[in-house]
Design an enzyme around this catalytic site. Structure first.
Site, PDB file in Angstrom:
ATOM      1  N   SER A  90       1.214  -0.885  -0.013  1.00 31.55           N
ATOM      2  CA  SER A  90      -0.119  -0.087  -0.040  1.00 31.55           C
ATOM      3  C   SER A  90       1.110   1.130   0.242  1.00 31.55           C
ATOM      4  O   SER A  90       1.890   1.296  -1.275  1.00 31.55           O
ATOM      5  CB  SER A  90      -1.285   0.036   1.174  1.00 31.55           C
ATOM      6  OG  SER A  90      -2.259   0.954   1.340  1.00 31.55           O
ATOM      7  N   HIS A 194      -8.161   0.935  -0.153  1.00 33.61           N
ATOM      8  CA  HIS A 194      -8.301   0.327  -1.416  1.00 33.61           C
ATOM      9  C   HIS A 194      -9.416  -0.483  -1.659  1.00 33.61           C
ATOM     10  O   HIS A 194      -9.660  -1.259  -2.670  1.00 33.61           O
ATOM     11  CB  HIS A 194      -7.249  -0.765  -1.563  1.00 33.61           C
ATOM     12  CG  HIS A 194      -5.780  -0.563  -1.756  1.00 33.61           C
ATOM     13  ND1 HIS A 194      -5.001   0.100  -1.898  1.00 33.61           N
ATOM     14  CD2 HIS A 194      -5.443  -0.142   0.606  1.00 33.61           C
ATOM     15  CE1 HIS A 194      -4.066   0.399  -1.606  1.00 33.61           C
ATOM     16  NE2 HIS A 194      -3.890  -0.276   0.068  1.00 33.61           N
TER      17      HIS A 194
END
Length: 307
Positions: A90, A194
Site C-alpha cells: 500500500s 483500496h
C-alpha cells in the site's frame, strides 16, 4: 544465493519512536528524515514523539511511515546491501517509487503527503471501515464478502484476506465469516482503503502525478495492482492503487518465481515478514528498523546464512 528484495511497510506498522535510533546512527537515514522535515515540518516530532492517536491519523501516518521506510532502505544501501528488486505494501509502494528511482525522494514524499490528504478526505466523505477475514481460502472469503456487501481488498497470505466497505456492511461480516468456518476481525483504520469508496482519492492522485517526472526504475518495483514489475503506465497504476486490491500474496509468489529468496522489510515492525513466512517457507525474511537489526541483516547476507 538468489536475489535480495527490499519490501516497504504499510499503514498500521507505525509506533512512537520509530526511526529515532537509525536517525542517530546513520547519516543516510538522517538525510531522508531531514528531507521529510524540510518539506513537511513536524514529521520528525511525530515519528519520534507522536502519540498513538496522532500517528493513527491517516494524514500523519502515511508521511511518517514513508519517512521511516525510506530511511531504513537508505541505511541498508549505506551499509553496502544491494537490492535486486523491491515491493511495498500500500503506502509502502510510494517509498518503493523513490527507492527504485521512479520518483525523486522529494517528489515521492510530496506525493505521499497528498495521498494521505486525499484518502483522509475520502474517509470523511464516504465513511467506511475494514476487517480481516481469517481462516478461509480466498474463494470462500470472497463469497463471504459478497454476502456482506463489502469488497475484498488486501490479499495478504493464505488464510488472510482483508475486506473494506461501509461501516454497517463491515459490522455484519463477522457473522457471515463464522457461518463459513472462519472469523472476521475489525481493523483500527479510518476508512475503506483500496475499495471503490476511494475513487475520489484515485482521481486526485492522477491529477497530482501529472506534475511529476516519472523515470525508468533502476531495479524492478512490483506493483500492488498487477503483482508484476512496473513497465509502462506507472502513473495510472499508482493512482489506481488507492482504489484497487493489494495483491500481496501474488506479488511475493511472483517475486519468488522470478528468483528472489531474501526479503528485507524496511520500516517499522515486521508485519510483512510474517506474511512472507506464511506465503513460503522456502525463503528468508527479516526486518530492518534500527542499528541492531541492520547489523544483523548485513552479517547474515555477508555470511550467506539466509540461503
Amino acid at each position: 544465493m538468489g536475489w535480495i528484495a527490499v519490501v516497504f511497510a504499510g499503514q498500521g506498522a507505525q509506533h512512537t519512536g520509530m526511526g529515532k535510533e537509525l536517525y542517530d546512527a546513520s547519516p543516510a537515514a538522517r538525510s531522508v528524515f531531514k528531507m521529510a522535515e524540510r518539506i513537511r515540518p513536524g514529521t520528525l516530532r511525530q515519528c519520534f514523539d507522536g502519540t498513538k492517536r496522532e500517528l493513527s491519523e491517516t494524514v500523519n501516518t502515511q508521511p511518517c511511515v514513508f519517512a521511516v521506510d525510506l530511511a531504513c532502505a537508505a541505511a541498508l544501501r549505506e551499509a553496502g546491501v544491494k537490492a535486486n528488486g523491491a515491493a511495498g505494501f500500500s503506502l509502502g509502494e510510494i517509498a518503493g517509487l523513490a527507492f527504485t528511482g521512479i520518483l525523486s525522494e522529494e517528489d515521492a514524499f510530496r506525493l505521499v503527503c497528498r495521498r494521505a490528504e486525499l484518502m483522509e478526505q475520502c474517509s470523511r466523505n464516504r465513511p467506511g471501515s475494514m476487517a480481516a477475514v481469517l481462516g478461509l481460502e480466498n474463494e470462500k472469503a470472497e463469497d463471504v464478502c459478497k454476502k456482506a456487501g463489502v469488497w475484498p481488498v488486501n490479499y495478504n497470505c493464505p488464510g488472510q484476506l482483508v475486506a473494506a466497505g461501509g461501516t454497517d456492511a463491515i459490522s455484519v461480516l463477522p457473522g457471515f465469516s463464522a457461518e463459513a468456518g472462519g472469523k472476521a476481525v475489525r481493523l483500527a483504520v479510518s476508512g475503506a482503503f483500496h475499495s471503490p469508496l476511494m475513487s475520489d482519492a484515485s482521481e486526485g492522485l492522477a491529477k497530482e502525478l501529472a506534475q511529476y517526472t516519472l523515470r525508468t526504475s533502476e531495479i524492478p518495483l512490483y506493483s500492488n495492482v498487477t503483482a508484476r514489475p512496473y513497465g509502462t503506465g506507472e502513473a495510472e497504476l499508482i493512482a489506481r492503487q488507492a482504489k484497487s486490491p493489494v495483491l500481496w500474496q501474488k506479488t511475493i509468489e511472483n517475486m519468488i518465481s522470478d528468483g528472489f529468496d531474501l526479503f528485507i522489510e524496511a520500516g517499522p515492525g515486521t508485519t510483512l515478514c510474517g506474511l512472507i513466512h506464511r506465503i513460503s517457507t522456502k525463503v528468508a525474511a527479516f526486518g530492518v528498523e534500527n542499528p541492531d537489526s541492520l547489523e544483523e541483516a548485513v552479517r547474515m547476507i555477508s555470511e550467506g546464512k539466509h540461503a
